[in-house]
Structures are given as C-alpha cells and as structure tokens.
Design a protein around this motif. Structure first.
Motif, mmCIF file in Angstrom:
data_model
loop_
_atom_site.group_PDB
_atom_site.id
_atom_site.type_symbol
_atom_site.label_atom_id
_atom_site.label_comp_id
_atom_site.label_asym_id
_atom_site.label_seq_id
_atom_site.Cartn_x
_atom_site.Cartn_y
_atom_site.Cartn_z
ATOM 1 N N ARG B 208 0.838 -1.200 0.000
ATOM 2 C CA ARG B 208 0.000 0.000 0.000
ATOM 3 C C ARG B 208 0.872 1.249 0.000
ATOM 4 O O ARG B 208 0.613 2.201 -0.734
ATOM 5 C CB ARG B 208 -0.947 -0.008 1.198
ATOM 6 C CG ARG B 208 -1.991 1.085 1.063
ATOM 7 C CD ARG B 208 -3.035 1.108 2.154
ATOM 8 N NE ARG B 208 -3.609 -0.187 2.432
ATOM 9 C CZ ARG B 208 -3.641 -0.719 3.641
ATOM 10 N NH1 ARG B 208 -3.150 -0.072 4.665
ATOM 11 N NH2 ARG B 208 -4.178 -1.888 3.830
ATOM 12 N N GLU B 214 -2.542 -0.226 -5.175
ATOM 13 C CA GLU B 214 -3.401 0.596 -6.018
ATOM 14 C C GLU B 214 -3.300 0.128 -7.477
ATOM 15 O O GLU B 214 -4.293 0.034 -8.191
ATOM 16 C CB GLU B 214 -2.938 2.047 -5.876
ATOM 17 C CG GLU B 214 -3.675 3.053 -6.725
ATOM 18 C CD GLU B 214 -3.004 4.428 -6.679
ATOM 19 O OE1 GLU B 214 -2.132 4.649 -5.820
ATOM 20 O OE2 GLU B 214 -3.358 5.263 -7.517
ATOM 21 N N GLN B 215 -2.063 -0.194 -7.899
ATOM 22 C CA GLN B 215 -1.841 -0.641 -9.270
ATOM 23 C C GLN B 215 -2.461 -2.023 -9.507
ATOM 24 O O GLN B 215 -3.085 -2.260 -10.528
ATOM 25 C CB GLN B 215 -0.334 -0.678 -9.541
ATOM 26 C CG GLN B 215 0.038 -0.914 -10.983
ATOM 27 C CD GLN B 215 -0.322 0.272 -11.877
ATOM 28 O OE1 GLN B 215 -0.166 1.413 -11.480
ATOM 29 N NE2 GLN B 215 -0.826 -0.013 -13.060
ATOM 30 N N LEU B 216 -2.299 -2.912 -8.513
ATOM 31 C CA LEU B 216 -2.836 -4.269 -8.656
ATOM 32 C C LEU B 216 -4.347 -4.258 -8.768
ATOM 33 O O LEU B 216 -4.940 -5.043 -9.500
ATOM 34 C CB LEU B 216 -2.432 -5.122 -7.454
ATOM 35 C CG LEU B 216 -1.019 -5.679 -7.464
ATOM 36 C CD1 LEU B 216 -0.757 -6.446 -6.185
ATOM 37 C CD2 LEU B 216 -0.845 -6.593 -8.669
ATOM 38 N N VAL B 217 -4.968 -3.363 -7.999
ATOM 39 C CA VAL B 217 -6.420 -3.329 -7.949
ATOM 40 C C VAL B 217 -7.018 -2.985 -9.309
ATOM 41 O O VAL B 217 -8.078 -3.473 -9.666
ATOM 42 C CB VAL B 217 -6.876 -2.340 -6.856
ATOM 43 C CG1 VAL B 217 -8.362 -2.112 -6.919
ATOM 44 C CG2 VAL B 217 -6.502 -2.870 -5.494
ATOM 45 N N VAL B 218 -6.301 -2.177 -10.124
ATOM 46 C CA VAL B 218 -6.832 -1.827 -11.441
ATOM 47 C C VAL B 218 -6.532 -2.891 -12.497
ATOM 48 O O VAL B 218 -6.934 -2.757 -13.635
ATOM 49 C CB VAL B 218 -6.320 -0.463 -11.960
ATOM 50 C CG1 VAL B 218 -6.900 0.655 -11.161
ATOM 51 C CG2 VAL B 218 -4.816 -0.417 -11.970
ATOM 52 N N THR B 219 -5.801 -3.932 -12.108
ATOM 53 C CA THR B 219 -5.599 -5.042 -13.046
ATOM 54 C C THR B 219 -6.781 -5.994 -12.898
ATOM 55 O O THR B 219 -7.529 -5.915 -11.929
ATOM 56 C CB THR B 219 -4.293 -5.810 -12.739
ATOM 57 O OG1 THR B 219 -4.468 -6.519 -11.526
ATOM 58 C CG2 THR B 219 -3.111 -4.881 -12.636
ATOM 59 N N PRO B 220 -6.944 -6.918 -13.857
ATOM 60 C CA PRO B 220 -8.078 -7.843 -13.744
ATOM 61 C C PRO B 220 -7.819 -8.977 -12.761
ATOM 62 O O PRO B 220 -8.464 -10.014 -12.830
ATOM 63 C CB PRO B 220 -8.232 -8.378 -15.175
ATOM 64 C CG PRO B 220 -6.909 -8.195 -15.804
ATOM 65 C CD PRO B 220 -6.234 -7.064 -15.127
ATOM 66 N N GLY B 222 -8.518 -9.594 -9.652
ATOM 67 C CA GLY B 222 -9.602 -10.051 -8.777
ATOM 68 C C GLY B 222 -9.152 -10.086 -7.329
ATOM 69 O O GLY B 222 -8.009 -10.406 -7.033
ATOM 70 N N ILE B 375 -9.346 -1.688 -0.489
ATOM 71 C CA ILE B 375 -8.900 -1.678 -1.885
ATOM 72 C C ILE B 375 -10.011 -1.271 -2.837
ATOM 73 O O ILE B 375 -9.900 -1.421 -4.033
ATOM 74 C CB ILE B 375 -8.299 -3.040 -2.317
ATOM 75 C CG1 ILE B 375 -9.315 -4.175 -2.162
ATOM 76 C CG2 ILE B 375 -7.040 -3.339 -1.557
ATOM 77 C CD1 ILE B 375 -8.796 -5.506 -2.665
ATOM 78 N N GLU B 376 -11.103 -0.753 -2.285
ATOM 79 C CA GLU B 376 -12.163 -0.310 -3.190
ATOM 80 C C GLU B 376 -11.937 1.127 -3.642
ATOM 81 O O GLU B 376 -11.248 1.879 -2.986
ATOM 82 C CB GLU B 376 -13.518 -0.421 -2.483
ATOM 83 C CG GLU B 376 -14.391 -1.459 -3.180
ATOM 84 C CD GLU B 376 -15.554 -1.896 -2.317
ATOM 85 O OE1 GLU B 376 -16.090 -1.055 -1.572
ATOM 86 O OE2 GLU B 376 -15.915 -3.065 -2.406
#
Lengths: 268, 376
Positions: B208, B214-220, B222, B375-376
């Motif tokens: 974090r 933040e970068q991982l969350v915008v990847t697919p 899941g 992570i939302e």
C-alpha cells in the motif's frame, strides 16, 4: 449539463467510435457528492485531458471508469462494457498508470514487466514475444536486469508505461503521470503517448502541467464534481476569453474559491 | 476453458512468483524467516529452564557424625543442590549467600545425631535464597521430599517394618523433566505467529505504501486471487519453518515425535488461517510498515505470556486465562504438544481444533471484509 455555459458536444477532432460513454454519472461518499451528473463521451484514439483543482472529482471519475467502485446512480460504459456489471472484463482491456507508478522496487525491469503482463493474462510464447518487442521499442532492454528501485524518475516512468501497456489496452488512464520527472523525460513520454493514440489507444490523462493540457486534443474541466467546460484547448481559451489554458484554470479556480470558500478538500 | 488451463493461467501464480522473489531480496524479511527460527530455537530451547537445578549449596555441619554425613549425601543426591563447600559458622554462611556464591545452605546442629539415636525428632535446617520464588520453590520441595524419604527409611530400619506408604511418581511424556521438551514445540507456534502476523502484515502494508496495491487493484487480478496470492506464500514459509524447527529440535534437543506428522501439518492449517486473519487485520489498521510492526509486537506479547508457551495457564488469575482463550496459539500449543509429546490422535484434540477453526473464521471474516473495503 443545463446550467453550463459551454457547449458539451465533441469538438471537431473527435469523431468515430466512442470508448467511454457516461450518462448522468453520480458518486456520493456519505453526504459529499464527489461526481455529479457527468455526461462524457471520449472517442477512440483521442488524447483527452481531465483538469480541475484538488477535490474536483478527477480521481473519483477515473476510479469509476476503471470499475474500482460502483456509481451511486447513472451509468458508465468503457470499451463497450458496463463498469458496474462487467468490471473485471473492463479492467482486462484498460491500462492504468499513476504518479506513484506502482512498480516493485525490489524486482528488476524484466521481472516487473513479466509480472504485470502475466497478471493481464499474457502467457507462454506470446508473452515472451510481446515483451521482447515491447521493451525493445521503449528502450528498456539495456536495463532489463536493473532493479526498478534504482532507476531514475524518467526511466521509472518509462517502465511504468511499459507495464501498463504490455497487454495492448484499448484505453489508457494516466493519473498525473509526469509529476516529478525532468522536461526531457516528459517530452519523450508524450511522444510515446501520441504513438499509442495514433495506433488507436484512447488516452485519458489528468495533469497539473498546463503545457501538457494544451497537448490534449480535448479537455474537460471539473469543479466540485461538475463538468463546467468541455472542448478543444482552443475552444476553451476562446470561450473564457483567456490567452492560455493556464489562465483559464486560474480563473476557474478563483471563481471556485469565491463560490465555495478556500478549502478545496482532498483529492479522494 | 478446462480446469487445468484455468489453473495454469490463474492470476494467482504471478502473485506467488513475485512474492517469493521479493522475500528473497528483502534482507530483513529473509533474515526474519531464516535466522529467527534458529535463534528462537536455541535461545528458548536452552535458556528457558523453569525447573531450577543444581543450586550451589554450602554445609554447616556442627554434628560431624556418620548420620550428618548421610543427610548431606541424601540432599546432594537430589540433584537440586550441588554441595560446593563447608562453612565454619553462621556468619561465614551468611556471607556466602549474600555474596551469591551459594544459593542454599544446609545447617546440621551439634545434637542432630544424639537426638536421632535417642529416638527424638532430629532437626536440620535448609536455608534457601528465595528472592526468586520460581528458582527456589522446586529446590525447597526437593529438600523436603528427600528428608521425608530419609525419615521413613530410618523409621523402617529402627522398627524392622516395611514403610506403610510409598508413592511411586511416574513423570509421563517427559521423564527426564527437561524444559526443552516442553518449550521447543511451543517455539513452532510462536514462529508461525510471527511469520503470519508480523511479516505478512508488513508485506501488505508495504504494497500500500509503495502504491503497488493501487496498481494491482486496477488489473483484472480479482480480489480473491490478490489475497490468496499475497497470503499463500507466507503459509508455505510457515510450513518450511515448522519442519526446520521440528528437525533441529529432534537433532539438538531430542524432541520426541510420538504422533502423526500429517495430522500435525493438517491441524496447523486452521491455526495459520487464524493468524493470517490477525495479520490481514493489522494491515488494514496500520498506516505504515512501522505501525504494522508495532501492532504485531503488541499482539505477540500476550501470545508469549498468556498462551501457556512458557507459563502454565492454570497458574494464572482467571481474567488472564480468559484473555488467553482469544489467542489461537493457546489452542495450537495443545495440538502441538499433544501430537509431538503424547502421540495423541484427532479424537483427543478435536476440541482445540474446533476452537481454532472458530477463531480462523472470525478473524478472517472481519479482516477480509475490512481489506476489501481498503482496496475499493
């Protein structure tokens, strides 16, 4: 938007297939409205700038379009998919790069690329081939075994862009991508961005550098969650009777502060 | 897509792969995972000796008879007292204890043998430095036991009868009464707690802090793959640590492995899940790696003091016992010691196992919900 003084139809540079379509998009956080009745259409291959002071709703808009949160009301379609119901599929076809880069400092250049491309679903032979041509095109080959943490700001930025585009996304979100890099690196970066756009990638960029804003084909100004101006840089400067986008920005921010008080709040 | 293809291309694997690279490259984490088990094992295995033996003892023998020498021999044979010398008088005795050259003193008065022969009660005195009650209590009890046994023997000889009562004490599971046998299985539990709370929570907070989450969350990827890929490597590390400590424990301290190892590895799972729940929870509260570390240490302290790792839980005041019931380690220690030392089967440890599953479900539900929100 009814109260707006500016024409919100797309400028002449933007004709073709829409990549982003939002209709009456709204997001509330408790009592605070971060984005309100946003109607926006961004076309394929467009370099689109999203401007506004801190707390104007830029980040929330990007997070909504990346399907990271559900809108309170209204709808948004990205690459032809609904962000609320098809979030994971949307995220597979977009790229995202923020000013924090999201690189693993303790992984090498090649490892960062391999990691992100695999997360985006590239595998085996296809991944090897794609990464080879991709890192070659961005000049990352010579540094492939260097730890990302030891790269300079410009190189980090280049690697972050490579990681965000290895899967050839149809849409690329850039959240203040050039904060803290030198002018030469910024120029190189914009060359890469235009190359991507010319191949059909749609770009949405937020920035605090007004010279960068003027490089966008179209701009949208947000204030307090509302879209207050939309058009080409020339249309916008002409509409507000200012000499440059920077003057427009300062004028809008002044009006904003006069109307709501000085405290603009955080960006999230 | 077939199941095999789906598993092969799962977005969980790249997470696993990069996590192991990071573990190897981060010196502090790598050290914590490799050096710490060894240090803990040796430190706790050797240093924690709750049974105090070999108190240096001086003797003031004013009787100087065969009877008094018999008493000295009996006390020396208990193993609790090492006779290090004789003193001439009370003042000399006092100085030896004050100077910490002796921790105990046996005083046999001049009329000891005369009283014994005359059929009167002969008195002898045992002086013990009891400033540390834990160190002295075992010795004092040992002295009393030895004297009682000698007394019975004298009575039996004098009247030619068999002793009326004999208590034969059999110390099961740890006949030599060595602390290491009790402590080393506990080291496994403590290490797993450290790996799965402290190391895991700092690893998540690091993502974090650096913006990679933040970068991982915008990847697919899941949220489930993200969490599994982030947590699973630490469980693997936990299993390796557990095996290494057991192996070294057997080699160095001759720890018995009486029960089924597969059963132990299986029952370690709910414990690991519960600890991961705590680690994940800490990562959602802490704003920096330093904070995560502080919170983890804050959690470690009651684990070491209240779980029964070193101090017996039955000896604690009730509120402390209740607190201990909320710690996964309390239950896992029962499983560890039961399987390793007593060779118990699942039928004997299903109760602590059930508690572990309950705690795992509770901690994971709370922390996963909180983590999803962050992570939302």
């Amino acid at each position: 938007m009814s109260g707006s003084a500016v024409d919100t139809t797309p400028g002449m540079s933007a004709v073709g297939t829409p990549t982003v379509v939002t209709r009456a998009l709204r997001k509330e956080f408790g009592a605070r409205v971060a984005v309100d009745s946003l109607d926006l259409t961004i076309y394929r291959g467009e370099v689109f700038g999203l401007l506004g002071p801190n707390g104007s709703g830029k980040t929330t808009t990007i997070r909504l379009l990346c399907a990271l949160m559900a809108p309170t009301s209204g709808s948004a379609e990205v690459v032809g998919l609904d962000v609320e119901t098809q979030g994971e599929r949307v995220r597979a076809r977009i790229g995202y790069m923020s000013q924090r880069y999201g690189l693993y400092d303790d992984l090498t250049v090649a490892e960062n690329l391999r990691f992100y491309s695999t997360v985006y679903g590239l595998h085996g032979e296809a991944r090897t081939r794609r990464l080879a041509e991709h890192s070659c095109a961005l000049g990352l080959d010579e540094r492939r075994n260097q730890l990302a943490g030891t790269l300079s700001g410009g190189w980090k930025q280049r690697l972050a862009l490579a990681c965000a585009t290895a899967h050839e996304p149809e849409m690329l979100f850039l959240d203040e991508p050039t904060a803290g890099v030198d002018p030469a690196a910024r120029r190189d970066f914009w060359t890469s961005i235009y190359a991507l756009a010319s191949r059909g990638t749609t770009i949405l960029v937020t920035t605090h550098y007004m010279d960068e804003a003027e490089r966008c084909q179209r701009l949208a100004f947000l204030s307090r969650g509302h879209l207050i101006a939309l058009g080409t840089p020339r249309e916008i400067t002409a509409h507000f009777g200012q000499a440059s986008i920077e003057d427009v920005f300062i004028e809008l921010q002044r009006q904003d502060e006069a109307q709501y008080g000085v405290a603009a709040g955080g960006s999230r | 897509m077939s199941l095999l293809t789906r598993i092969r291309v799962s977005r969980f694997w790249p997470m696993l792969w990069k996590e192991f690279i990071q573990m190897r490259r981060d010196r502090l984490t790598f050290g914590m995972m490799t050096v710490l088990p060894a240090v803990q094992l040796v430190l706790f295995g050797y240093a924690i000796q709750t049974d105090v033996r070999h108190l240096p003892t001086v003797v003031l023998d004013e009787s100087r008879t065969a009877d008094s020498r018999q008493l000295i021999a009996v006390i020396g044979n208990t193993g609790n007292f090492d006779i290090v010398g004789a003193v001439a008088d009370r003042e000399h005795l006092r100085r030896e204890i004050l100077g910490a050259r002796a921790a105990a003193a046996l005083v046999i008065p001049p009329d000891y043998a005369r009283d014994l022969r005359a059929g009167r009660t002969a008195a002898a005195q045992m002086i013990v430095d009891a400033a540390d009650p834990q160190a002295s209590s075992a010795a004092m009890a040992g002295a009393q036991l030895a004297a009682g046994a000698l007394s019975t023997q004298i009575v039996a000889e004098r009247f030619g009868v068999a002793p009326p009562l004999e208590m034969r004490v059999r110390p099961w599971f740890n006949p030599a009464q060595r602390s290491a046998i009790f402590i080393v299985p506990g080291v496994i539990g403590v290490l797993l707690t450290i790996t799965l709370t402290l190391i895991t929570s700092t690893a998540i907070v690091r993502e974090r802090e650096r913006g990679t989450l933040e970068q991982l969350v915008v990847t697919p990827i899941g949220k489930t793959s993200l969490m599994l890929g982030k947590l699973a490597p630490f469980m693997l590390v936990g299993y390796v640590q557990m095996s290494v400590v057991m192996g070294l424990g057997k080699l160095i301290f001759h720890i018995p492995i009486e029960g089924s190892l597969p059963l132990l590895y299986l029952l370690a799972l709910p414990f690991m899940f519960a600890s991961l729940g705590v680690g994940l929870l800490i990562s959602t509260i802490a704003k920096s790696q330093a904070q995560a570390m502080q919170l983890s240490f804050f959690f470690m302290l009651p684990n070491i003091l209240l779980s029964g790792y070193i101090f017996p839980r039955v000896a604690m005041p009730e509120p402390a016992q209740w607190l201990g019931l909320g710690l996964p380690l309390t239950y896992f220690l029962k499983v560890l010691r039961g399987i390793l030392l007593k060779g118990v089967t699942f039928g004997d440890v299903w109760q602590p196992t059930l508690s572990l599953i309950g705690l795992a479900a509770l901690f994971l539900t709370i922390s996963v919900r909180r983590f999803r929100k962050t992570i939302e």
